[in-house]
Scaffold this motif. Structure first.
Motif, PDB file in Angstrom:
ATOM      1  N   LEU A   5       0.823  -1.211   0.000  1.00  0.00           N
ATOM      2  CA  LEU A   5       0.000   0.000   0.000  1.00  0.00           C
ATOM      3  C   LEU A   5       0.858   1.262   0.000  1.00  0.00           C
ATOM      4  N   VAL A   6       2.010   1.226   0.685  1.00  0.00           N
ATOM      5  CA  VAL A   6       2.918   2.374   0.670  1.00  0.00           C
ATOM      6  C   VAL A   6       3.362   2.668  -0.764  1.00  0.00           C
ATOM      7  N   GLY A   7       3.737   1.614  -1.484  1.00  0.00           N
ATOM      8  CA  GLY A   7       4.156   1.787  -2.867  1.00  0.00           C
ATOM      9  C   GLY A   7       3.038   2.318  -3.744  1.00  0.00           C
ATOM     10  N   VAL A   8       1.842   1.743  -3.606  1.00  0.00           N
ATOM     11  CA  VAL A   8       0.693   2.188  -4.404  1.00  0.00           C
ATOM     12  C   VAL A   8       0.338   3.636  -4.066  1.00  0.00           C
ATOM     13  N   GLY A   9       0.410   3.998  -2.781  1.00  0.00           N
ATOM     14  CA  GLY A   9       0.065   5.351  -2.362  1.00  0.00           C
ATOM     15  C   GLY A   9       1.007   6.404  -2.909  1.00  0.00           C
ATOM     16  N   LEU A  10       2.253   6.009  -3.202  1.00  0.00           N
ATOM     17  CA  LEU A  10       3.240   6.970  -3.716  1.00  0.00           C
ATOM     18  C   LEU A  10       3.304   7.000  -5.239  1.00  0.00           C
ATOM     19  N   LYS A  11       2.506   6.142  -5.888  1.00  0.00           N
ATOM     20  CA  LYS A  11       2.583   6.049  -7.345  1.00  0.00           C
ATOM     21  C   LYS A  11       2.294   7.386  -8.026  1.00  0.00           C
ATOM     22  N   TYR A  15       5.966  -3.153  -4.654  1.00  0.00           N
ATOM     23  CA  TYR A  15       6.106  -1.853  -3.989  1.00  0.00           C
ATOM     24  C   TYR A  15       7.270  -1.023  -4.506  1.00  0.00           C
ATOM     25  N   VAL A  16       8.326  -1.657  -5.036  1.00  0.00           N
ATOM     26  CA  VAL A  16       9.413  -0.877  -5.630  1.00  0.00           C
ATOM     27  C   VAL A  16       9.061  -0.472  -7.057  1.00  0.00           C
ATOM     28  N   GLY A  17       8.456  -1.382  -7.823  1.00  0.00           N
ATOM     29  CA  GLY A  17       8.109  -1.086  -9.208  1.00  0.00           C
ATOM     30  C   GLY A  17       7.098   0.034  -9.333  1.00  0.00           C
ATOM     31  N   VAL A  18       6.225   0.167  -8.351  1.00  0.00           N
ATOM     32  CA  VAL A  18       5.194   1.206  -8.407  1.00  0.00           C
ATOM     33  C   VAL A  18       5.688   2.514  -7.801  1.00  0.00           C
ATOM     34  N   GLY A  19       6.302   2.448  -6.598  1.00  0.00           N
ATOM     35  CA  GLY A  19       6.649   3.663  -5.856  1.00  0.00           C
ATOM     36  C   GLY A  19       8.084   4.109  -5.948  1.00  0.00           C
ATOM     37  N   GLY A  20       8.951   3.323  -6.626  1.00  0.00           N
ATOM     38  CA  GLY A  20      10.331   3.742  -6.827  1.00  0.00           C
ATOM     39  C   GLY A  20      11.140   3.878  -5.547  1.00  0.00           C
ATOM     40  N   LEU A  21      12.162   4.740  -5.591  1.00  0.00           N
ATOM     41  CA  LEU A  21      13.064   4.924  -4.452  1.00  0.00           C
ATOM     42  C   LEU A  21      12.325   5.468  -3.236  1.00  0.00           C
ATOM     43  N   THR A  22      11.368   6.366  -3.438  1.00  0.00           N
ATOM     44  CA  THR A  22      10.634   6.933  -2.304  1.00  0.00           C
ATOM     45  C   THR A  22       9.914   5.851  -1.528  1.00  0.00           C
ATOM     46  N   SER A  23       9.246   4.946  -2.250  1.00  0.00           N
ATOM     47  CA  SER A  23       8.564   3.830  -1.596  1.00  0.00           C
ATOM     48  C   SER A  23       9.555   2.973  -0.828  1.00  0.00           C
ATOM     49  N   SER A  24      10.705   2.713  -1.441  1.00  0.00           N
ATOM     50  CA  SER A  24      11.730   1.906  -0.784  1.00  0.00           C
ATOM     51  C   SER A  24      12.226   2.590   0.489  1.00  0.00           C
ATOM     52  N   ILE A  25      12.493   3.907   0.416  1.00  0.00           N
ATOM     53  CA  ILE A  25      13.018   4.631   1.574  1.00  0.00           C
ATOM     54  C   ILE A  25      12.017   4.663   2.721  1.00  0.00           C
ATOM     55  N   TYR A  26      10.770   4.997   2.441  1.00  0.00           N
ATOM     56  CA  TYR A  26       9.780   5.056   3.520  1.00  0.00           C
ATOM     57  C   TYR A  26       9.500   3.676   4.116  1.00  0.00           C
ATOM     58  N   ASN A  27       9.514   2.652   3.278  1.00  0.00           N
ATOM     59  CA  ASN A  27       9.361   1.301   3.819  1.00  0.00           C
ATOM     60  C   ASN A  27      10.572   0.901   4.647  1.00  0.00           C
ATOM     61  N   GLU A  28      11.756   1.370   4.266  1.00  0.00           N
ATOM     62  CA  GLU A  28      12.970   1.062   5.035  1.00  0.00           C
ATOM     63  C   GLU A  28      12.909   1.674   6.427  1.00  0.00           C
ATOM     64  N   VAL A  29      12.319   2.849   6.564  1.00  0.00           N
ATOM     65  CA  VAL A  29      12.156   3.460   7.887  1.00  0.00           C
ATOM     66  C   VAL A  29      11.230   2.610   8.747  1.00  0.00           C
TER      67      VAL A  29
END
Length: 539
Positions: free
Chosen positions: A25-31, A172-186
């Motif tokens: 959902l984080v990735g989809v939300g940042l798409k 989640y990476v394919g949809v939201g890119g680096l931003t999705s990855s960074i926020y999920n990493e936090v």
């Protein structure tokens, strides 16, 4: 170990499923915010420093940190803490104070592109290809680790576990890119601490506390520096000079200052100060990491005495999963499994986003399709994400052939990061270093590591760790010497072409009027004081 060692209940599965749904959902939300290539690959350089700091560290909290470091604690003893302290903190501080101004100020989109600015296209191309190979191999390690956890703790098949884990990261990476990855990493960082820290306390209680632990494990495993005057005097079988040169200098600086996986997080920061503070603030957290991995590994020497034998799988990487199965009740087990999966997904996503950026900008745009629209490169980035993950499924099976994930990863670092650090060190401090000097230094350094790995017998070094340290040192040394020699016989760039790329060329960096707790120089000094203190305590 074909059967599950624990049988989770409905609530455990529910916790795992809720986590999987959340990261997607984080990735989809940042798409909707991924409108340009810079948004997708570099998060628009807009993320606050405290977030990039946690992401900087979390991107490294993959299989090497969780399974690999706990396994090394079991194999090598308290000396494993060097991977976190000697092998990280000085390099992270150096990156923040001295190197981030070059990276961030050059506006390079990747480490290979920085090499093009400083050296030449050939150096960029060689590094881009070697880095792409390394990230795919590293991504495969995380996939293998995730599958191992799902197989051993839940009884799922390795093949199904690998494919399922890959699909979740892909979404989640394919949809939201680096931003999705960074926020999920936090999110993953805090989840890892909440889910795994109880193991440390429960294991310590079981062995009689810290004093009980130190008195019950072999003496040569209880110190970080005592016994390093000879290779035979310590659990890691490496003398202090190999430890300092191989791990503390070459492998450490080679990884933390040149690996685009972590540098990419700092480059996503909102301004120069945030970018410089990103690795420095992460170093404070890095000092605490042995609590989650090394100490449980030490306790497992007592609690799981036959772990490394053939009858018990011969696999040291099972330290944390087995301790989790031993101590965690229903509910907490689900949280613990989720924490491990979060760490592996964090590591894999970090490698995938770094691979995607390097492939798109430094290989595809540079050599395949130079003049295309930003929209086309954004599409290619998403396509590369899928391709990288598919290839990672294959490399996951390569990782299965190593007795320890940590040994495998340090071997890769010796091949790719050690010679690269030599090139960066000379390139940023010596304006006479030439483009072809950088290229041939990088090539010869990489070949040196390969020759030492494949040419020497497997038992030449007293331990796998000693072999990794010394190969890294000689790869660095070869790259360093060759670059100097070639540079004296080739033409250097003009000083005007080196502004902002070499120390002392161009305007000196001015640190804005900041409070003391935001100044990189002060924060870096505090971190180094703490680093010295913990080394004295653990001596």
């Amino acid at each position: 170990m074909g059967e599950a060692i624990f049988h989770p209940k409905f609530v455990d599965y529910l916790i795992i499923l809720v986590y999987f749904a959340f990261v997607i959902l984080v990735g989809v939300g940042l798409k909707s915010k991924m409108k340009t290539g810079e948004d997708f690959f570099l998060s628009g350089r807009s993320i606050p420093g405290w977030i990039t700091s946690i992401a900087f560290l979390s991107a490294n909290l993959g299989a090497v940190e969780m399974l690999g470091m706990a396994a090394s604690g079991y194999q090598y003893g308290f000396m494993t803490a060097h991977y976190y302290w000697l092998g990280a903190v000085p390099a992270m501080v150096f990156l923040g104070i001295f190197m981030m101004p070059f990276y961030y100020g050059s506006k390079a989109r990747s480490v290979p592109e920085f090499l093009k600015f400083r050296y030449n296209e050939a150096t960029r191309g060689f590094n881009a290809i070697s880095f792409a190979v390394m990230t795919i191999l590293m991504s495969g390690i995380s996939l293998y680790a995730m599958a191992l956890i799902l197989k051993v703790l839940l009884g799922w098949s390795m093949n199904m576990s690998i494919v399922l884990s890959a699909l979740i990261v892909l979404v989640y990476v394919g949809v939201g890119g680096l931003t999705s990855s960074i926020y999920n990493e936090v999110i993953q960082f805090f989840l890892i601490w909440i889910g795994l820290l109880p193991i440390t306390f429960l294991a310590l209680i079981d062995v009689g506390g810290w004093d009980g632990l130190m008195s019950r494990i072999p003496e040569n495993l209880t110190h970080t520096w005592v016994g390093t005057s000879t290779a035979a005097g310590n659990g890691m079988s490496v003398e202090w000079i190999g430890l300092v040169l191989g791990l503390g200098f070459v492998l450490s600086f080679g990884y933390w200052t040149t690996d685009f996986l972590v540098v990419q997080r700092a480059m996503a920061a909102k301004d120069m100060t945030a970018a410089r503070n990103t690795p420095i603030m992460a170093s404070f957290l890095k000092i605490l990491m042995p609590l989650l991995t090394v100490i449980p590994g030490l306790a497992a020497i007592i609690l799981l005495p036959k772990l490394g034998t053939v009858d018990h799988g011969g696999n040291y990487d099972m330290v944390l999963p087995l301790l989790m199965a031993k101590y965690y009740p229903t509910g907490l087990l689900g949280l613990g499994i989720t924490a491990l999966l979060a760490s592996f997904m964090s590591g894999m996503a970090g490698n995938v986003t770094a691979f995607t950026t390097v492939w798109t900008y430094d290989i595809y745009q540079a050599y395949i399709k130079k003049e295309a629209s930003d929209k086309h490169y954004l599409f290619m980035g998403r396509l590369a994400t899928a391709g990288g993950i598919i290839i990672s499924i294959g490399t996951a099976y390569i990782a299965m052939g190593f007795p320890s994930i940590m040994d495998y990863i340090q071997t890769l670092f010796g091949f790719f990061n050690a010679p690269l650090f030599a090139i960066f060190l000379l390139g940023m401090t010596w304006k006479r270093a030439t483009g072809w000097g950088g290229f041939w230094g990088l090539l010869v350094g990489t070949l040196t590591a390969a020759i030492l790995y494949f040419g020497l017998p497997s038992d030449y070094f007293p331990s796998a760790a000693a072999g990794n340290f010394w190969r890294a040192w000689w790869a660095f040394f070869a790259a360093f010497v060759v670059e100097i020699l070639v540079s004296f016989f080739t033409k250097p760039k003009k000083p005007a072409e080196l502004i902002g790329l070499v120390y002392g060329v161009g305007d000196k960096l001015k640190e804005p009027n900041l409070p003391w707790y935001r100044k990189p120089s002060i924060l870096g000094t505090i971190s180094m004081v703490i680093f010295v203190a913990v080394n004295i305590w653990a001596f």
